[in-house]
Design a protein around this motif. Sequence first.
Motif, mmCIF file in Angstrom:
data_model
loop_
_atom_site.group_PDB
_atom_site.id
_atom_site.type_symbol
_atom_site.label_atom_id
_atom_site.label_comp_id
_atom_site.label_asym_id
_atom_site.label_seq_id
_atom_site.Cartn_x
_atom_site.Cartn_y
_atom_site.Cartn_z
ATOM 1 N N VAL A 1 -29.555 -32.351 25.639
ATOM 2 C CA VAL A 1 -30.677 -31.502 25.255
ATOM 3 C C VAL A 1 -30.976 -30.534 26.391
ATOM 4 O O VAL A 1 -31.414 -30.948 27.469
ATOM 5 N N GLU A 2 -30.765 -29.248 26.121
ATOM 6 C CA GLU A 2 -31.031 -28.215 27.124
ATOM 7 C C GLU A 2 -32.467 -27.722 27.036
ATOM 8 O O GLU A 2 -33.081 -27.748 25.966
ATOM 9 N N SER A 3 -32.952 -27.254 28.170
ATOM 10 C CA SER A 3 -34.263 -26.615 28.225
ATOM 11 C C SER A 3 -34.296 -25.693 29.431
ATOM 12 O O SER A 3 -33.393 -25.739 30.279
ATOM 13 N N GLY A 4 -35.325 -24.871 29.501
ATOM 14 C CA GLY A 4 -35.520 -24.024 30.674
ATOM 15 C C GLY A 4 -35.158 -22.567 30.490
ATOM 16 O O GLY A 4 -35.365 -21.755 31.395
ATOM 17 N N GLY A 5 -34.623 -22.221 29.337
ATOM 18 C CA GLY A 5 -34.310 -20.820 29.109
ATOM 19 C C GLY A 5 -35.568 -19.979 28.969
ATOM 20 O O GLY A 5 -36.680 -20.505 28.912
ATOM 21 N N LEU B 1 -32.106 -24.155 34.353
ATOM 22 C CA LEU B 1 -31.821 -24.828 33.097
ATOM 23 C C LEU B 1 -31.626 -26.319 33.357
ATOM 24 O O LEU B 1 -31.076 -26.709 34.385
ATOM 25 N N SER B 2 -32.071 -27.110 32.392
ATOM 26 C CA SER B 2 -31.902 -28.558 32.466
ATOM 27 C C SER B 2 -31.126 -29.042 31.254
ATOM 28 O O SER B 2 -31.254 -28.469 30.166
ATOM 29 N N CYS B 3 -30.360 -30.093 31.446
ATOM 30 C CA CYS B 3 -29.614 -30.727 30.359
ATOM 31 C C CYS B 3 -29.830 -32.227 30.479
ATOM 32 O O CYS B 3 -29.234 -32.880 31.343
ATOM 33 N N ALA B 4 -30.719 -32.748 29.646
ATOM 34 C CA ALA B 4 -31.009 -34.177 29.650
ATOM 35 C C ALA B 4 -29.992 -34.897 28.777
ATOM 36 O O ALA B 4 -29.812 -34.550 27.606
ATOM 37 N N ALA B 5 -29.337 -35.889 29.360
ATOM 38 C CA ALA B 5 -28.268 -36.587 28.649
ATOM 39 C C ALA B 5 -28.698 -37.985 28.246
ATOM 40 O O ALA B 5 -29.414 -38.667 28.979
ATOM 41 N N SER B 6 -28.230 -38.397 27.104
ATOM 42 C CA SER B 6 -28.371 -39.779 26.664
ATOM 43 C C SER B 6 -27.057 -40.186 26.009
ATOM 44 O O SER B 6 -26.305 -39.352 25.500
ATOM 45 N N ASN C 1 -30.694 -38.651 34.935
ATOM 46 C CA ASN C 1 -29.543 -38.438 34.061
ATOM 47 C C ASN C 1 -29.552 -37.026 33.478
ATOM 48 O O ASN C 1 -29.408 -36.815 32.266
ATOM 49 N N THR C 2 -29.740 -36.076 34.376
ATOM 50 C CA THR C 2 -29.916 -34.684 33.976
ATOM 51 C C THR C 2 -29.022 -33.775 34.807
ATOM 52 O O THR C 2 -28.883 -33.970 36.018
ATOM 53 N N LEU C 3 -28.444 -32.802 34.128
ATOM 54 C CA LEU C 3 -27.628 -31.764 34.766
ATOM 55 C C LEU C 3 -28.459 -30.500 34.834
ATOM 56 O O LEU C 3 -29.165 -30.173 33.869
ATOM 57 N N TYR C 4 -28.399 -29.802 35.954
ATOM 58 C CA TYR C 4 -29.181 -28.585 36.138
ATOM 59 C C TYR C 4 -28.274 -27.390 36.401
ATOM 60 O O TYR C 4 -27.145 -27.526 36.870
ATOM 61 N N LEU C 5 -28.811 -26.220 36.100
ATOM 62 C CA LEU C 5 -28.169 -24.977 36.490
ATOM 63 C C LEU C 5 -29.247 -24.068 37.052
ATOM 64 O O LEU C 5 -30.112 -23.588 36.306
ATOM 65 N N GLU C 6 -29.206 -23.882 38.354
ATOM 66 C CA GLU C 6 -30.128 -22.973 39.023
ATOM 67 C C GLU C 6 -29.505 -21.591 38.995
ATOM 68 O O GLU C 6 -28.382 -21.394 39.455
ATOM 69 N N MET C 7 -30.240 -20.619 38.442
ATOM 70 C CA MET C 7 -29.721 -19.268 38.301
ATOM 71 C C MET C 7 -30.629 -18.306 39.047
ATOM 72 O O MET C 7 -31.818 -18.188 38.720
ATOM 73 N N ASN C 8 -30.073 -17.643 40.041
ATOM 74 C CA ASN C 8 -30.812 -16.687 40.855
ATOM 75 C C ASN C 8 -30.224 -15.291 40.714
ATOM 76 O O ASN C 8 -29.078 -15.130 40.306
ATOM 77 N N ASN C 9 -31.025 -14.308 41.081
ATOM 78 C CA ASN C 9 -30.587 -12.907 41.023
ATOM 79 C C ASN C 9 -29.947 -12.610 39.668
ATOM 80 O O ASN C 9 -28.841 -12.060 39.584
ATOM 81 N N GLY D 1 -24.789 -29.555 23.609
ATOM 82 C CA GLY D 1 -26.202 -29.443 23.291
ATOM 83 C C GLY D 1 -26.428 -28.318 22.302
ATOM 84 O O GLY D 1 -25.488 -27.646 21.877
ATOM 85 N N GLN D 2 -27.688 -28.107 21.976
ATOM 86 C CA GLN D 2 -28.028 -27.097 20.983
ATOM 87 C C GLN D 2 -28.163 -25.708 21.583
ATOM 88 O O GLN D 2 -28.197 -24.713 20.861
ATOM 89 N N GLY D 3 -28.244 -25.625 22.892
ATOM 90 C CA GLY D 3 -28.319 -24.344 23.568
ATOM 91 C C GLY D 3 -29.738 -23.928 23.912
ATOM 92 O O GLY D 3 -30.705 -24.363 23.279
ATOM 93 N N THR D 4 -29.849 -23.095 24.923
ATOM 94 C CA THR D 4 -31.124 -22.507 25.326
ATOM 95 C C THR D 4 -30.879 -21.043 25.664
ATOM 96 O O THR D 4 -29.903 -20.707 26.341
#
Length: 124
Positions: A5-9, A20-25, A77-85, A115-118
């Motif tokens: 499940v992605e979030s943060g967009g 962005l976060s990706c919570a995994a189960s 249990n979460t994957l992140y994507l930090e996006m700058n600039n 995931g479903q996308g953000t």
Amino acid sequence: QVQLVESGGGSVQAGGSLRLSCAASGLTINNSNCMGWFRQAPGKEREAVVIIDKFDTTSYTVSVQGRFTVSKDGAKNTLYLEMNNLKPEDTAMYYCAARSGTWCYTDPPSFDNWGQGTQVTVSS
């Protein structure tokens, strides 16, 4: 059953940042052979932004090198994507994915779970 499940967009101006976060189960991200962040802009093919294997070896697409950073939080249990600039060309739907196979590839069809996308929108 694996669920991502992605979030943060959101919408930001050029030069801004998002995480962005990706919570995994159904899987343990630290034990996952390969996970990745992908994106797809309208009219374009889905592309790998970054892949990360179980040893935390990463591979970024050239256009985001130095601006984006992937990380794992095993406790959450979460994957992140930090996006700058961020740039307008980063505008796309962003997806988290996991691959159950042994090796880690950037090819989207090699990933089993999505995931479903953000949505990320960057204005100039």
